[in-house]
Design an enzyme around this catalytic site. Structure first.
Site, PDB file in Angstrom:
ATOM      1  N   ASP A  72       0.814  -1.212   0.000  1.00 19.51           N
ATOM      2  CA  ASP A  72       0.000   0.000   0.000  1.00 19.51           C
ATOM      3  C   ASP A  72       0.847   1.262   0.000  1.00 19.51           C
ATOM      4  OD1 ASP A  72       0.754  -0.932   2.574  1.00 19.51           O
ATOM      5  OD2 ASP A  72      -0.724   0.355   3.537  1.00 19.51           O
ATOM      6  N   GLU A 122      -0.608  -2.019   5.270  1.00 18.67           N
ATOM      7  CA  GLU A 122       0.297  -1.855   6.413  1.00 18.67           C
ATOM      8  C   GLU A 122       0.111  -0.505   7.089  1.00 18.67           C
ATOM      9  OE1 GLU A 122       3.399  -0.680   8.894  1.00 18.67           O
ATOM     10  OE2 GLU A 122       3.225   0.236   6.909  1.00 18.67           O
ATOM     11  N   GLU A 123      -0.296   0.496   6.319  1.00 16.55           N
ATOM     12  CA  GLU A 123      -0.340   1.869   6.833  1.00 16.55           C
ATOM     13  C   GLU A 123      -1.631   2.207   7.581  1.00 16.55           C
ATOM     14  OE1 GLU A 123       2.122   3.808   6.810  1.00 16.55           O
ATOM     15  OE2 GLU A 123       3.468   3.180   5.205  1.00 16.55           O
ATOM     16  N   ARG A 130      18.792  -5.738  13.780  1.00 13.54           N
ATOM     17  CA  ARG A 130      18.865  -5.701  15.239  1.00 13.54           C
ATOM     18  C   ARG A 130      18.099  -6.894  15.795  1.00 13.54           C
ATOM     19  NH1 ARG A 130      19.915  -1.961  19.221  1.00 13.54           N
ATOM     20  NH2 ARG A 130      19.057  -2.522  21.261  1.00 13.54           N
ATOM     21  N   HIS A 175       7.845   8.744   4.188  1.00  8.09           N
ATOM     22  CA  HIS A 175       6.662   9.548   4.514  1.00  8.09           C
ATOM     23  C   HIS A 175       6.857  11.031   4.171  1.00  8.09           C
ATOM     24  CE1 HIS A 175       4.306   6.546   7.182  1.00  8.09           C
ATOM     25  NE2 HIS A 175       5.248   5.887   6.528  1.00  8.09           N
TER      26      HIS A 175
END
Length: 396
Positions: free
Chosen positions: A82, A140-141, A181, A367
């Site tokens: 998306d 996802e957003e 990580r 973004h």
């Protein structure tokens, strides 16, 4: 045994094609859970490889690449599809053709990279054992997050993957490098909506009113003690208020004040405890001042925690493929990602793909309306995903 040089050659040979895939996706972005043209395009690409993609979560797809002895082991690779409600400012031939919608978070890169990895793995399917599950995810957003919907609809079943891998663009790193990580990496995210109610009136006669603006100001300040005095100092926590509406005037005290904010942390137990502290504080403080406070907490994505063993294997495999100097240790990040749902359900690793050019170009953050990438990342991304999948399948 498949060697990394073989994967690098295959990735280099198809790099131009993957760039073309990304350009098409970038020019035709779609918002969360509206990815109809995107999923049709991805389906066509997968079918051209001889795969049989199946719909899931409305505008998502799942497909299997089966090697020899497909039941031996399975690994899942995820890409989100998306875009964001942002007007693109880049002047490039592949700029968004949909006004007000842009792939400003790199999901076009994720999708094209996974398609590229699929192309590599299909060519090698007679040389590896096990099954690679391709997960093309919508939404996802936007809450509740497409990952949660896919899991609810059974994406982690038939076959159940022993591990789930995902990558995300990272303009802070140059193309050719990745960041990784183990353990806690990204925060949970909850949305806060507060309404403070009092009694409005003339600003010159406060004794006749019950000022919700004053109560709201006390609440905003007092709520920070939940982070500074109730949280373990070793546990990252963020409480931020970004919207306050007290729709009065210079001489008008309003009847109510509306506040919006976010709470983020990296521990699910503390997350729930903090919610209780917030409720008690808001209700108790408002009542002590003669007002009322209504608090709505909308639970967002959970904490993203990379499985230690899976991440150790991913890091070692990435160092073999890219070189140890090109695998960077990441710091914790208080942003959120719905890949966290996968990390809560199966051993997972979510890593970052460098996308900045060596000369500093393409450094705009995700973004933003100027986000773009060094296309060299579209050779690294697909090849690395394919290599990591093969190493997971070979793990004991």
């Amino acid at each position: 045994m498949i060697q990394p040089e073989r994967i690098r050659e295959l990735a280099a040979a198809q790099a131009a094609d993957v760039v073309a895939l990304r350009h098409h996706l970038h020019a035709h972005p779609e918002l969360s859970f509206e990815e109809h043209e995107t999923v049709a395009f991805v389906k066509q690409q997968l079918e051209s490889l001889g795969l049989k993609p199946q719909p899931i979560a409305g505008t998502g797809l799942v497909a299997l690449i089966e090697g020899r002895n497909p039941g031996r082991r399975a690994v899942a690779l995820r890409a989100d599809m998306d875009a964001l409600p942002i007007q693109e400012q880049n002047e490039v031939p592949y700029r968004s053709q949909n006004p007000g919608v842009m792939h400003a978070c790199g999901h076009d890169v994720h999708t094209s990279s996974l398609l590229g990895a699929a192309r590599i793995l299909v060519q090698l399917r007679n040389e590896f054992e096990g099954t690679v599950k391709l997960m093309f995810q919508p939404g996802e957003e936007r809450l509740p997050g497409g990952a949660s919907v896919m899991i609810r609809e059974g994406v982690l079943e038939n076959p159940a993957p022993q591990s789930v891998l995902g990558q995300h663009v990272f303009p802070q790193l140059p193309a050719g490098k990745i960041g990784i990580r183990a353990g806690r990496y990204m925060a949970s995210t909850d949305e806060l909506y507060l309404t403070v109610r009092g009694k409005g009136g003339h600003g010159a006669m406060p004794e006749q009113n019950l000022d919700p603006v004053l109560v709201a100001a006390h609440l905003i300040v007092a709520a920070q003690q939940i982070v500074s005095r109730r949280a373990n100092p070793k546990m990252p926590s963020v409480l931020s208020f970004g919207k306050v509406i007290a729709n009065g005037a210079t001489n008008v005290i309003p009847n109510e004040v509306y506040i919006e904010g976010t709470f983020r942390t990296m521990n699910e137990q503390w997350r729930q405890e903090a919610h209780q502290h917030l409720r008690q504080l808001c209700e108790g403080l408002a009542a002590s001042m003669g007002a009322e406070c209504e608090l709505e907490i909308r639970n967002g994505y959970p904490c993203l925690e990379n499985d230690e063993a899976t991440t150790a294997r991913t890091k070692a495999a990435a160092e073999t493929y890219l070189g140890a100097d090109n695998v960077v240790e990441l710091d914790q990040w208080m942003a959120a990602e719905d890949f966290a749902y996968f990390s809560q359900a199966a051993p997972s690793c979510f890593y970052r793909l460098g996308t900045r050019a060596a000369d500093g170009r393409f450094a705009s953050s995700v973004h933003t309306p100027t986000f773009d990438i060094d296309h060299a990342a579209l050779e690294t991304g697909p090849g690395l995903m394919a290599w990591l999948a093969l190493q997971e399948l070979a793990a004991e």
